[in-house]
Motif scaffolding. Structure first.
Motif, short mmCIF file in Angstrom:
data_model
loop_
_atom_site.label_atom_id
_atom_site.label_comp_id
_atom_site.label_asym_id
_atom_site.label_seq_id
_atom_site.Cartn_x
_atom_site.Cartn_y
_atom_site.Cartn_z
N PHE A 1 -21.00 6.60 -32.64
CA PHE A 1 -21.92 7.60 -32.12
C PHE A 1 -23.27 6.97 -31.74
N TYR A 2 -23.64 5.92 -32.45
CA TYR A 2 -24.92 5.26 -32.23
C TYR A 2 -24.80 3.96 -31.44
N SER A 3 -23.72 3.81 -30.71
CA SER A 3 -23.48 2.57 -29.97
C SER A 3 -24.48 2.36 -28.83
N ASP A 4 -25.13 3.42 -28.37
CA ASP A 4 -26.14 3.27 -27.32
C ASP A 4 -27.42 2.60 -27.82
N PHE A 5 -27.60 2.57 -29.14
CA PHE A 5 -28.77 1.95 -29.73
C PHE A 5 -28.46 0.50 -30.08
N ASP A 6 -29.45 -0.38 -29.92
CA ASP A 6 -29.22 -1.78 -30.29
C ASP A 6 -29.17 -1.91 -31.81
N ASN A 7 -28.70 -3.04 -32.28
CA ASN A 7 -28.49 -3.23 -33.72
C ASN A 7 -29.78 -3.33 -34.51
N GLU A 8 -30.90 -3.56 -33.84
CA GLU A 8 -32.18 -3.64 -34.54
C GLU A 8 -32.83 -2.27 -34.71
N GLN A 9 -32.31 -1.25 -34.03
CA GLN A 9 -32.89 0.08 -34.10
C GLN A 9 -32.80 0.62 -35.53
N LEU A 10 -33.89 1.20 -36.00
CA LEU A 10 -33.92 1.80 -37.32
C LEU A 10 -33.96 3.33 -37.19
N PHE A 11 -33.47 4.00 -38.22
CA PHE A 11 -33.36 5.45 -38.21
C PHE A 11 -33.93 6.03 -39.50
N THR A 12 -34.30 7.31 -39.43
CA THR A 12 -34.69 8.06 -40.62
C THR A 12 -33.65 9.12 -40.86
N ILE A 13 -33.15 9.16 -42.08
CA ILE A 13 -32.18 10.18 -42.48
C ILE A 13 -32.97 11.24 -43.25
N HIS A 14 -33.00 12.45 -42.73
CA HIS A 14 -33.72 13.55 -43.37
C HIS A 14 -32.70 14.42 -44.11
N LEU A 15 -32.91 14.58 -45.42
CA LEU A 15 -32.00 15.36 -46.26
C LEU A 15 -32.68 16.63 -46.71
N VAL A 16 -31.97 17.74 -46.62
CA VAL A 16 -32.45 19.02 -47.15
C VAL A 16 -31.44 19.45 -48.21
N PHE A 17 -31.93 19.72 -49.41
CA PHE A 17 -31.08 20.07 -50.53
C PHE A 17 -30.96 21.58 -50.69
N GLU A 18 -29.97 22.00 -51.48
CA GLU A 18 -29.71 23.43 -51.73
C GLU A 18 -30.95 24.16 -52.23
N ASN A 19 -31.75 23.49 -53.05
CA ASN A 19 -32.93 24.13 -53.63
C ASN A 19 -34.14 24.12 -52.70
N GLY A 20 -33.97 23.60 -51.49
CA GLY A 20 -35.05 23.58 -50.51
C GLY A 20 -35.84 22.28 -50.48
N ALA A 21 -35.61 21.42 -51.45
CA ALA A 21 -36.31 20.13 -51.47
C ALA A 21 -35.85 19.28 -50.27
N GLU A 22 -36.76 18.46 -49.77
CA GLU A 22 -36.46 17.59 -48.63
C GLU A 22 -36.81 16.15 -48.99
N TYR A 23 -36.05 15.22 -48.41
CA TYR A 23 -36.29 13.81 -48.68
C TYR A 23 -35.92 13.00 -47.45
N ASP A 24 -36.73 11.99 -47.13
CA ASP A 24 -36.46 11.10 -46.01
C ASP A 24 -36.07 9.71 -46.51
N LEU A 25 -34.99 9.21 -45.96
CA LEU A 25 -34.61 7.81 -46.15
C LEU A 25 -34.98 7.12 -44.85
N SER A 26 -36.09 6.40 -44.85
CA SER A 26 -36.56 5.79 -43.61
C SER A 26 -36.13 4.33 -43.51
N HIS A 27 -36.25 3.79 -42.31
CA HIS A 27 -35.94 2.39 -42.00
C HIS A 27 -34.49 2.03 -42.30
#
Length: 123
Positions: free
Chosen positions: A41-67
């Motif tokens: 799905f991410y093949s259009d991006f080069d291998n050096e590209q970094l992403f942030t994964i944004h997580l939202v939990f059942e209790n409404g808490a949010e957390y980002d996994l960056s880089h």
């Protein structure tokens, strides 16, 4: 005679390639299949590209996994897609870690991060 020999070698190589195609290769696990699909799905991006994964939990808490690299994104998403029961730990460069129960994540969003080159182009 050399001409016939070359043709025979070519036919032998083609036949061995066909046998390799027909022989059952080592099958991928459901996790590996899911992981490869996400990387695709991410093949259009080069291998050096970094992403942030944004997580939202059942209790409404949010957390980002960056880089995160494409492979890391694929690893997390594949675990979520397969409803992994375990908790994984993510360690940041400074040694801080966090355990995340992906069963409690209700929304998972992946966004590409701006690289220094992107920031220079925008300026």
């Amino acid at each position: 005679m050399g001409l016939f020999h070359k043709k025979a070698e070519k036919v032998a190589v083609e036949e061995s390639e066909k046998k390799e195609e027909l022989s059952p290769k080592e099958e991928l696990s459901p996790f590996e299949k899911s992981e490869q699909q996400v990387v695709g799905f991410y093949s259009d991006f080069d291998n050096e590209q970094l992403f942030t994964i944004h997580l939202v939990f059942e209790n409404g808490a949010e957390y980002d996994l960056s880089h995160q690299s494409k492979e890391n994104v694929a690893w997390v998403v594949a675990h979520k897609n397969l409803d992994s029961k375990g908790i994984f730990q993510y360690a940041i460069n400074d040694g801080v870690g966090v355990g995340i129960d992906l069963r409690k994540v209700i929304i998972l969003t992946v966004k590409p991060e701006e690289t220094s080159k992107d920031e220079e182009d925008a300026a």
